[in-house]
Design an enzyme around this catalytic site. Structure first.
Site, PDB file in Angstrom:
ATOM      1  N   ASP A  16      -1.427  -5.969  -3.059  1.00 24.62           N
ATOM      2  CA  ASP A  16      -0.388  -5.043  -3.554  1.00 24.62           C
ATOM      3  C   ASP A  16       0.497  -5.601  -4.677  1.00 24.62           C
ATOM      4  O   ASP A  16       1.726  -5.452  -4.639  1.00 24.62           O
ATOM      5  CB  ASP A  16       0.506  -4.580  -2.388  1.00 24.62           C
ATOM      6  CG  ASP A  16      -0.245  -3.767  -1.338  1.00 24.62           C
ATOM      7  OD1 ASP A  16      -1.470  -3.595  -1.476  1.00 24.62           O
ATOM      8  OD2 ASP A  16       0.392  -3.320  -0.362  1.00 24.62           O
ATOM      9  N   ASP A  54      -1.662  -0.360  -2.626  1.00 26.09           N
ATOM     10  CA  ASP A  54      -1.007   0.640  -1.790  1.00 26.09           C
ATOM     11  C   ASP A  54      -1.070   1.954  -2.578  1.00 26.09           C
ATOM     12  O   ASP A  54      -0.721   1.986  -3.766  1.00 26.09           O
ATOM     13  CB  ASP A  54       0.455   0.187  -1.580  1.00 26.09           C
ATOM     14  CG  ASP A  54       1.060   0.602  -0.253  1.00 26.09           C
ATOM     15  OD1 ASP A  54       0.335   0.681   0.747  1.00 26.09           O
ATOM     16  OD2 ASP A  54       2.290   0.854  -0.227  1.00 26.09           O
ATOM     17  N   HIS A  56      -0.343   5.856  -1.914  1.00 19.75           N
ATOM     18  CA  HIS A  56       0.099   6.927  -1.038  1.00 19.75           C
ATOM     19  C   HIS A  56       0.087   8.280  -1.746  1.00 19.75           C
ATOM     20  O   HIS A  56       0.471   8.387  -2.915  1.00 19.75           O
ATOM     21  CB  HIS A  56       1.538   6.674  -0.571  1.00 19.75           C
ATOM     22  CG  HIS A  56       1.735   5.408   0.198  1.00 19.75           C
ATOM     23  ND1 HIS A  56       0.950   5.057   1.278  1.00 19.75           N
ATOM     24  CD2 HIS A  56       2.656   4.409   0.063  1.00 19.75           C
ATOM     25  CE1 HIS A  56       1.386   3.898   1.763  1.00 19.75           C
ATOM     26  NE2 HIS A  56       2.403   3.487   1.051  1.00 19.75           N
ATOM     27  N   HIS A  60       4.246  11.108   1.659  1.00 25.80           N
ATOM     28  CA  HIS A  60       3.646  10.252   2.707  1.00 25.80           C
ATOM     29  C   HIS A  60       4.613  10.044   3.877  1.00 25.80           C
ATOM     30  O   HIS A  60       5.830   9.969   3.691  1.00 25.80           O
ATOM     31  CB  HIS A  60       3.259   8.900   2.102  1.00 25.80           C
ATOM     32  CG  HIS A  60       2.432   8.057   3.006  1.00 25.80           C
ATOM     33  ND1 HIS A  60       2.929   6.942   3.635  1.00 25.80           N
ATOM     34  CD2 HIS A  60       1.143   8.178   3.407  1.00 25.80           C
ATOM     35  CE1 HIS A  60       1.962   6.401   4.375  1.00 25.80           C
ATOM     36  NE2 HIS A  60       0.873   7.132   4.251  1.00 25.80           N
ATOM     37  N   HIS A  89       7.228   5.242  -2.822  1.00 23.33           N
ATOM     38  CA  HIS A  89       6.650   4.140  -3.599  1.00 23.33           C
ATOM     39  C   HIS A  89       5.142   4.298  -3.631  1.00 23.33           C
ATOM     40  O   HIS A  89       4.573   4.992  -2.785  1.00 23.33           O
ATOM     41  CB  HIS A  89       7.024   2.795  -2.956  1.00 23.33           C
ATOM     42  CG  HIS A  89       6.372   2.594  -1.618  1.00 23.33           C
ATOM     43  ND1 HIS A  89       6.887   3.131  -0.460  1.00 23.33           N
ATOM     44  CD2 HIS A  89       5.220   1.960  -1.262  1.00 23.33           C
ATOM     45  CE1 HIS A  89       6.088   2.833   0.554  1.00 23.33           C
ATOM     46  NE2 HIS A  89       5.061   2.128   0.091  1.00 23.33           N
ATOM     47  N   LYS A 114      -5.319   1.703   0.009  1.00 20.27           N
ATOM     48  CA  LYS A 114      -4.952   1.916   1.412  1.00 20.27           C
ATOM     49  C   LYS A 114      -3.682   2.744   1.496  1.00 20.27           C
ATOM     50  O   LYS A 114      -2.943   2.857   0.514  1.00 20.27           O
ATOM     51  CB  LYS A 114      -4.758   0.559   2.121  1.00 20.27           C
ATOM     52  CG  LYS A 114      -3.651  -0.262   1.498  1.00 20.27           C
ATOM     53  CD  LYS A 114      -3.556  -1.638   2.107  1.00 20.27           C
ATOM     54  CE  LYS A 114      -2.458  -2.460   1.493  1.00 20.27           C
ATOM     55  NZ  LYS A 114      -1.094  -1.894   1.620  1.00 20.27           N
ATOM     56  N   CYS A 159       2.737  -6.303   4.034  1.00 15.56           N
ATOM     57  CA  CYS A 159       1.299  -6.135   3.815  1.00 15.56           C
ATOM     58  C   CYS A 159       0.526  -7.444   3.846  1.00 15.56           C
ATOM     59  O   CYS A 159      -0.609  -7.480   4.327  1.00 15.56           O
ATOM     60  CB  CYS A 159       1.058  -5.350   2.534  1.00 15.56           C
ATOM     61  SG  CYS A 159       1.599  -3.631   2.738  1.00 15.56           S
TER      62      CYS A 159
END
Ligand code: VGL
Ligand code: ZN
Length: 209
Positions: A16, A54, A56, A60, A89, A114, A159
């Protein structure tokens, strides 16, 4: 002191390294962009490199803005367990979601996105927060002959830590290179993550030799 140096069977997981987690970003990790040159120097030493992103959807479930009356950094209970609520984010397609331009890992074989399920978060690169949905990463790494993973990136206490813990649970040796990570460190989360990783047999090192 034992020397830990990358060899055959080792993979680097770059977690990330995205603008949203760097200073000025939506969920800025203090000094987050400092990991970029460190990772750039480390990555060529690995035969297998994976980067995570990351990623989203808008709205989310991990966003405080998706829960009326809730503020970022509060916790709530969701069907799959406790969830920290974050500022919006890593929204798909936004600048904040992009990997940092200065991140130079041309030997990365896989970029794993993810956190795409609107109703389930995923700190870990291996298993989503429902602890059931598998990203396929463990099987892929095993297919490449990987037995030990080195984890670096953002954020150390979320993470990176969850990825290292799940690597152990999936049967890999796991090493976290702390000098190539930065932490959010909300409510003691960095120390808690360190203790949890040590208890799970994750090796923490300041830097590669
Ligand atoms: C992360 C919080 C929410 C991370 C991602 O990359 O550590 N933390 N989403
Ligand atoms: Zn996230």
């Amino acid at each position: 002191m034992t020397t830990i140096t990358p060899a055959a069977g080792d993979a680097l997981i770059v977690v990330d390294v995205q603008y949203c987690f760097c200073p000025g970003g939506e969920l800025a990790v203090p000094d987050g962009d400092a990991v970029v040159p460190v990772i750039n120097a480390i990555a060529p030493r690995f035969g297998t490199v994976v980067a995570t992103q990351d990623w989203h959807p808008a709205g989310h479930i991990s966003f405080a803005s998706s829960h009326a009356g809730r503020q970022p950094f509060e916790s709530i209970t969701l069907p799959y367990g406790e969830q920290v609520l974050w500022p919006d984010h890593a929204v798909q397609g936004t600048r904040g979601a992009q990997l940092h331009d200065a991140l130079d890992v041309p030997n990365a074989r896989l970029i794993l996105r993810k956190g795409m399920n609107p109703r389930v978060d995923s700190y870990s690169a291996f298993l989503e927060a429902d602890r059931r949905s598998d990203t396929g990463l463990a099987a892929w790494l095993k297919s490449q002959g990987v037995t030990r993973v080195f984890c670096v990136g953002l954020a150390f206490d979320f993470c990176v830590a969850w990825t290292a813990l799940d690597a152990r649970a999936a049967g890999f040796e796991a090493v976290v290179i702390e000098g190539a990570c930065r932490a959010i460190d909300a409510n003691g989360s960095a120390d808690a993550a360190r203790a949890q990783m040590l208890a799970a047999g994750v090796t923490l090192i300041p830097m590669l030799d």
